[in-house]
Motif scaffolding. Structure first.
Motif, PDB file in Angstrom:
ATOM      1  N   VAL A 168       4.630  -2.164   4.340  1.00 33.24           N
ATOM      2  CA  VAL A 168       4.942  -1.096   5.286  1.00 33.24           C
ATOM      3  C   VAL A 168       4.161  -1.335   6.582  1.00 33.24           C
ATOM      4  CG1 VAL A 168       4.932   1.398   5.679  1.00 33.24           C
ATOM      5  CG2 VAL A 168       5.391   0.503   3.390  1.00 33.24           C
ATOM      6  N   THR A 169       2.880  -1.677   6.435  1.00 31.33           N
ATOM      7  CA  THR A 169       2.070  -2.175   7.543  1.00 31.33           C
ATOM      8  C   THR A 169       1.343  -3.419   7.034  1.00 31.33           C
ATOM      9  OG1 THR A 169      -0.042  -1.072   7.067  1.00 31.33           O
ATOM     10  CG2 THR A 169       1.653   0.239   8.192  1.00 31.33           C
ATOM     11  N   ARG A 170       0.566  -4.035   7.898  1.00 25.89           N
ATOM     12  CA  ARG A 170      -0.154  -5.244   7.478  1.00 25.89           C
ATOM     13  C   ARG A 170      -1.287  -4.924   6.503  1.00 25.89           C
ATOM     14  NH1 ARG A 170      -1.544  -4.536  12.920  1.00 25.89           N
ATOM     15  NH2 ARG A 170      -3.776  -4.162  13.357  1.00 25.89           N
ATOM     16  N   TYR A 171      -1.598  -3.626   6.334  1.00 25.95           N
ATOM     17  CA  TYR A 171      -2.660  -3.230   5.426  1.00 25.95           C
ATOM     18  C   TYR A 171      -2.135  -2.805   4.046  1.00 25.95           C
ATOM     19  CZ  TYR A 171      -5.345  -3.040   9.761  1.00 25.95           C
ATOM     20  OH  TYR A 171      -5.946  -3.358  10.954  1.00 25.95           O
ATOM     21  N   THR A 172      -0.831  -2.746   3.887  1.00 19.64           N
ATOM     22  CA  THR A 172      -0.239  -2.248   2.642  1.00 19.64           C
ATOM     23  C   THR A 172      -0.539  -3.194   1.484  1.00 19.64           C
ATOM     24  OG1 THR A 172       1.577  -1.362   3.958  1.00 19.64           O
ATOM     25  CG2 THR A 172       1.912  -1.434   1.582  1.00 19.64           C
ATOM     26  N   VAL A 173      -0.774  -2.595   0.295  1.00 15.92           N
ATOM     27  CA  VAL A 173      -0.927  -3.403  -0.917  1.00 15.92           C
ATOM     28  C   VAL A 173       0.288  -4.305  -1.077  1.00 15.92           C
ATOM     29  CG1 VAL A 173       0.105  -1.623  -2.392  1.00 15.92           C
ATOM     30  CG2 VAL A 173      -1.503  -3.267  -3.375  1.00 15.92           C
ATOM     31  N   ARG A 174       0.090  -5.535  -1.584  1.00 12.48           N
ATOM     32  CA  ARG A 174       1.135  -6.546  -1.473  1.00 12.48           C
ATOM     33  C   ARG A 174       2.046  -6.674  -2.676  1.00 12.48           C
ATOM     34  NH1 ARG A 174       2.304  -7.140   3.616  1.00 12.48           N
ATOM     35  NH2 ARG A 174       0.378  -7.067   4.820  1.00 12.48           N
ATOM     36  N   ASP A 175       1.635  -6.233  -3.857  1.00  9.46           N
ATOM     37  CA  ASP A 175       2.500  -6.423  -5.028  1.00  9.46           C
ATOM     38  C   ASP A 175       2.201  -5.373  -6.085  1.00  9.46           C
ATOM     39  OD1 ASP A 175       0.335  -7.520  -6.861  1.00  9.46           O
ATOM     40  OD2 ASP A 175       0.297  -9.053  -5.289  1.00  9.46           O
ATOM     41  N   ASN A 176       3.118  -5.251  -7.050  1.00 11.71           N
ATOM     42  CA  ASN A 176       2.986  -4.243  -8.105  1.00 11.71           C
ATOM     43  C   ASN A 176       1.709  -4.436  -8.908  1.00 11.71           C
ATOM     44  OD1 ASN A 176       5.492  -3.437  -7.234  1.00 11.71           O
ATOM     45  ND2 ASN A 176       6.483  -3.568  -9.230  1.00 11.71           N
ATOM     46  N   HIS A 177       1.390  -5.692  -9.236  1.00 15.23           N
ATOM     47  CA  HIS A 177       0.212  -5.968 -10.071  1.00 15.23           C
ATOM     48  C   HIS A 177      -1.061  -5.462  -9.404  1.00 15.23           C
ATOM     49  CE1 HIS A 177      -2.375  -8.041 -12.922  1.00 15.23           C
ATOM     50  NE2 HIS A 177      -3.041  -8.546 -11.881  1.00 15.23           N
TER      51      HIS A 177
END
Length: 254
Positions: A168-177
């Protein structure tokens, strides 16, 4: 040629019908037309006419010569009660908004969806603009993370199957895990904090609220330049919730 009813006549008819409804509501076990006419001061023919109309419209029902409130009247009562609950929550959020000096949000997780139920802000302290659907971006904002942290593992995975993690932004968590690991580490009653994961320039904190089967949260947001205030404001909100939860618990659990 019949003359149209005057406004006064129409208003009078409504007033008489309302008096009958109020009178019926006072009799849990029903009341006959004669008694209702006497209690409302209406002529018996007038009372009969209005009672038949109210039965036809569903506001009353008639059983064995007695009149009771009908489904339409009960729906009105339920709608009024729901409105009062919403008003109570809105008033409470406004008090917290003013005492803490931040926008305040109430949200819940209901039928598999994140629902923001109430937001209280001011022009000087505006709420975060919902530029990306809150339901689909629960992984990115404090409200969603707080709600997801209160679910069991199966419910979390079900939610992420429907709304997978995405930037959503460059700070958003990157994956489900990574997100699931973060949710596991959140303390049971700890504020959930996110910094610019949903909206650049904004930091947020959310307090978990669990009442019976209701999974909810109260949250706040601040401009990123005031990030040093976030945890203190979240603790203030948590303290306010602790004092008020008994009085608004029913309102947010229905």
């Amino acid at each position: 040629m019949p003359q149209p009813h005057s406004a006064a006549t129409l208003i009078g008819s409504v007033q008489r019908a309302m008096r009958l409804l109020e009178s019926v509501a006072e009799h849990e076990h029903g009341a006959p037309a004669k008694q209702l006419a006497r209690e409302t001061g209406l002529a018996l023919p007038t009372a009969y006419h209005l009672l038949r109309t109210l039965v036809y419209e569903g506001y009353l029902r008639r059983e064995k010569g007695l009149f009771f409130l009908g489904e339409a009247a009960e729906r009105l009562g339920s709608s009024g009660a729901a409105q009062k609950r919403r008003s109570t929550v809105a008033d409470t959020l406004a008090q917290w908004r003013d005492s803490i000096g931040v926008p305040v949000y109430y949200a819940r997780y209901h039928d598999g969806e994140i629902e923001v139920m109430c937001v209280s802000d001011t022009p000087g302290n505006p709420a975060v603009e919902e530029w990306a659907d809150f339901r689909e971006t629960g992984h990115a904002h404090a409200i969603g993370q707080c709600l997801l942290s209160q679910l069991d593992e199966d419910a979390r995975r079900d939610h992420l199957d429907r709304y997978p993690v995405q930037p959503v932004t460059r700070y958003t968590v990157r994956d489900n895990h990574t997100l699931l690991g973060r949710l596991e580490r959140i303390g049971r009653m700890e504020p959930v904090v996110e910094r610019q994961e949903y909206a650049l320039g904004t930091v947020c904190a959310a307090i978990p609220i669990t009442l019976g089967a209701t999974v909810g949260t109260m949250a706040i947001s601040l401009p990123a330049r005031q990030a040093d205030r976030l945890l203190l404001a979240a603790r203030q909100l948590q303290s306010e919730i602790g004092r008020k939860l008994g009085s608004i618990g029913l309102c947010i659990s229905i």
